[in-house]
Design a protein around this motif. Structure first.
Motif, PDB file in Angstrom:
ATOM      1  N   THR A  62       8.450 -14.633  10.818  1.00  0.00           N
ATOM      2  CA  THR A  62       9.485 -14.039   9.971  1.00  0.00           C
ATOM      3  C   THR A  62       8.814 -13.303   8.820  1.00  0.00           C
ATOM      4  O   THR A  62       7.995 -13.873   8.101  1.00  0.00           O
ATOM      5  N   MET A  63       9.153 -12.028   8.675  1.00  0.00           N
ATOM      6  CA  MET A  63       8.628 -11.212   7.587  1.00  0.00           C
ATOM      7  C   MET A  63       9.774 -10.432   6.959  1.00  0.00           C
ATOM      8  O   MET A  63      10.831 -10.256   7.568  1.00  0.00           O
ATOM      9  N   VAL A  64       9.541  -9.966   5.746  1.00  0.00           N
ATOM     10  CA  VAL A  64      10.498  -9.086   5.080  1.00  0.00           C
ATOM     11  C   VAL A  64       9.767  -7.806   4.707  1.00  0.00           C
ATOM     12  O   VAL A  64       8.703  -7.848   4.076  1.00  0.00           O
ATOM     13  N   LEU A  65      10.325  -6.679   5.130  1.00  0.00           N
ATOM     14  CA  LEU A  65       9.743  -5.372   4.849  1.00  0.00           C
ATOM     15  C   LEU A  65      10.599  -4.647   3.820  1.00  0.00           C
ATOM     16  O   LEU A  65      11.799  -4.457   4.027  1.00  0.00           O
ATOM     17  N   PHE A  66       9.986  -4.290   2.693  1.00  0.00           N
ATOM     18  CA  PHE A  66      10.633  -3.488   1.657  1.00  0.00           C
ATOM     19  C   PHE A  66      10.040  -2.083   1.731  1.00  0.00           C
ATOM     20  O   PHE A  66       8.820  -1.922   1.647  1.00  0.00           O
ATOM     21  N   ILE A  67      10.885  -1.075   1.877  1.00  0.00           N
ATOM     22  CA  ILE A  67      10.425   0.310   1.909  1.00  0.00           C
ATOM     23  C   ILE A  67      11.078   1.075   0.760  1.00  0.00           C
ATOM     24  O   ILE A  67      12.298   1.025   0.593  1.00  0.00           O
ATOM     25  N   ALA A  68      10.253   1.760  -0.033  1.00  0.00           N
ATOM     26  CA  ALA A  68      10.746   2.660  -1.073  1.00  0.00           C
ATOM     27  C   ALA A  68      10.470   4.085  -0.589  1.00  0.00           C
ATOM     28  O   ALA A  68       9.379   4.622  -0.817  1.00  0.00           O
ATOM     29  N   ARG A 103       6.107   3.999  -0.535  1.00  0.00           N
ATOM     30  CA  ARG A 103       5.422   2.721  -0.653  1.00  0.00           C
ATOM     31  C   ARG A 103       6.193   1.665   0.125  1.00  0.00           C
ATOM     32  O   ARG A 103       7.399   1.789   0.355  1.00  0.00           O
ATOM     33  N   ALA A 104       5.451   0.616   0.513  1.00  0.00           N
ATOM     34  CA  ALA A 104       6.082  -0.485   1.233  1.00  0.00           C
ATOM     35  C   ALA A 104       5.402  -1.789   0.857  1.00  0.00           C
ATOM     36  O   ALA A 104       4.224  -1.815   0.503  1.00  0.00           O
ATOM     37  N   VAL A 105       6.169  -2.864   0.916  1.00  0.00           N
ATOM     38  CA  VAL A 105       5.652  -4.210   0.692  1.00  0.00           C
ATOM     39  C   VAL A 105       6.119  -5.074   1.850  1.00  0.00           C
ATOM     40  O   VAL A 105       7.282  -5.003   2.266  1.00  0.00           O
ATOM     41  N   GLU A 129      17.954  12.598   4.204  1.00  0.00           N
ATOM     42  CA  GLU A 129      16.768  12.081   3.542  1.00  0.00           C
ATOM     43  C   GLU A 129      16.395  10.774   4.228  1.00  0.00           C
ATOM     44  O   GLU A 129      17.239  10.151   4.864  1.00  0.00           O
ATOM     45  N   PRO A 130      15.116  10.341   4.108  1.00  0.00           N
ATOM     46  CA  PRO A 130      14.747   9.067   4.728  1.00  0.00           C
ATOM     47  C   PRO A 130      15.677   7.948   4.283  1.00  0.00           C
ATOM     48  O   PRO A 130      15.870   7.724   3.094  1.00  0.00           O
ATOM     49  N   PHE A 131      16.300   7.286   5.238  1.00  0.00           N
ATOM     50  CA  PHE A 131      17.207   6.174   4.975  1.00  0.00           C
ATOM     51  C   PHE A 131      18.329   6.579   4.018  1.00  0.00           C
ATOM     52  O   PHE A 131      18.747   5.801   3.168  1.00  0.00           O
ATOM     53  N   GLY A 132      18.818   7.825   4.179  1.00  0.00           N
ATOM     54  CA  GLY A 132      19.960   8.265   3.393  1.00  0.00           C
ATOM     55  C   GLY A 132      19.672   8.427   1.920  1.00  0.00           C
ATOM     56  O   GLY A 132      20.587   8.454   1.104  1.00  0.00           O
ATOM     57  N   GLY A 133      18.400   8.535   1.546  1.00  0.00           N
ATOM     58  CA  GLY A 133      18.050   8.698   0.144  1.00  0.00           C
ATOM     59  C   GLY A 133      18.051   7.406  -0.641  1.00  0.00           C
ATOM     60  O   GLY A 133      17.961   7.423  -1.870  1.00  0.00           O
ATOM     61  N   ALA A 134      18.141   6.260   0.046  1.00  0.00           N
ATOM     62  CA  ALA A 134      18.150   4.974  -0.648  1.00  0.00           C
ATOM     63  C   ALA A 134      16.835   4.757  -1.388  1.00  0.00           C
ATOM     64  O   ALA A 134      15.770   5.157  -0.924  1.00  0.00           O
ATOM     65  N   GLU A 135      16.915   4.121  -2.555  1.00  0.00           N
ATOM     66  CA  GLU A 135      15.706   3.854  -3.326  1.00  0.00           C
ATOM     67  C   GLU A 135      14.863   2.774  -2.659  1.00  0.00           C
ATOM     68  O   GLU A 135      13.634   2.850  -2.657  1.00  0.00           O
ATOM     69  N   VAL A 136      15.518   1.750  -2.130  1.00  0.00           N
ATOM     70  CA  VAL A 136      14.820   0.656  -1.455  1.00  0.00           C
ATOM     71  C   VAL A 136      15.609   0.269  -0.210  1.00  0.00           C
ATOM     72  O   VAL A 136      16.835   0.153  -0.262  1.00  0.00           O
ATOM     73  N   VAL A 137      14.912   0.087   0.904  1.00  0.00           N
ATOM     74  CA  VAL A 137      15.532  -0.386   2.139  1.00  0.00           C
ATOM     75  C   VAL A 137      14.808  -1.660   2.551  1.00  0.00           C
ATOM     76  O   VAL A 137      13.575  -1.731   2.482  1.00  0.00           O
ATOM     77  N   GLY A 173       0.817  -1.201   0.000  1.00  0.00           N
ATOM     78  CA  GLY A 173       0.000   0.000   0.000  1.00  0.00           C
ATOM     79  C   GLY A 173       0.846   1.243   0.000  1.00  0.00           C
ATOM     80  O   GLY A 173       2.049   1.203   0.218  1.00  0.00           O
ATOM     81  N   ARG A 174       0.186   2.368  -0.266  1.00  0.00           N
ATOM     82  CA  ARG A 174       0.878   3.643  -0.266  1.00  0.00           C
ATOM     83  C   ARG A 174       1.078   4.102   1.167  1.00  0.00           C
ATOM     84  O   ARG A 174       0.185   3.991   2.002  1.00  0.00           O
TER      85      ARG A 174
END
Length: 239
Positions: free
Chosen positions: A94-100, A105-107, A66-74, A18-19
């Motif tokens: 156990t989960m994996v969190l992808f943040i853009a 956005r996050a998955v 910038e959020p997370f040093g400006g990284a595109e994906v964390v 989701g956004r």
């Protein structure tokens, strides 16, 4: 193949996507810090920083321009351990969190605890056993190898920390399903593990201990259904 946060092809486990509102990236980082404040100082790990190589993966514990040093994906591996006194425990969740951060956005990918995977140095076994073999760092490496992407961070929480974190947030409103049918809701007692779940179906405001029962319950259906409830809980917290 390296998958983008929005990819839905070839993944394992259930997803929620989701956004994120403009402030949510900062909020997620704050949640990590709150978890540390209530007793998990060592649960936020950056293996590169721990080894002295701090330039490769900037620490989340310091302000960034910038959020997370400006990284595109964390990427994070989120580990809920069932550690008890005198018992190292396993990775109960156990989960994996992808943040853009720039896309807001996050998955979130949930990995079934009984999924059999190669565990570095230990052959093929259930993924939750990786924690017992080598703690959160081995779980991180196992998930990293499973998904084929670099995941430099992990966040580890035990049951007590989860309860405290939910209580700090003031509890959560959530709809309890009638898993057992006939209005019985969700019920389970484990005296040895000090786990007592008694939740009636319908909307309830759950405190930390009740929320822990909600996300851990899997005795009336399956682990995959428990995964859905865990993601339902996360959505409820964000909303």
């Amino acid at each position: 193949m390296r998958k983008s946060p929005g990819s839905t092809q070839g993944s394992r486990g259930a997803k929620t996507q989701g956004r994120i509102p403009d402030a949510m990236v900062a909020f997620l980082a704050t949640v990590v810090l709150v978890i540390g404040a209530v007793g998990c100082y060592d649960t936020i790990a950056n293996p590169a920083a721990a080894s002295g190589n701090k330039s490769q993966h900037p620490s989340l514990m310091h302000p960034l321009p910038e959020p997370f040093g400006g990284a595109e994906v964390v990427r994070f591996v989120l580990i809920g351990s069932d550690t008890r006194p005198h018992d190292k425990g396993r990775a109960d969740t156990t989960m994996v969190l992808f943040i853009a951060p720039r896309l807001h956005r996050a998955v979130l990918i949930s990995i079934p605890r009984d999924l059999r995977v190669p565990i570095p140095g230990h052959g093929v076994d259930k993924i939750n056993h990786s924690y017992a073999y080598g703690g959160p760092e081995l779980t991180r490496r196992t998930v990293e190898a499973l998904l084929g992407v670099e995941i430099p961070f992990y966040v580890r929480c035990d049951f007590d920390t989860f309860v405290k974190a939910v209580d700090i947030l003031g509890g959560v409103d959530i709809e309890v399903p009638d898993v057992e049918g006939r209005g019985r809701g969700m019920n389970y007692d484990d005296n040895w593990g000090n786990l007592h779940i008694h939740l009636k179906p319908g909307w309830h405001h759950l405190n930390g201990y009740e929320a822990m029962g909600f996300v851990r319950y899997r005795h009336g259906d399956s682990d995959l259904m428990r995964t859905r409830r865990q993601q339902q809980f996360i959505r409820a917290v964000i909303e």
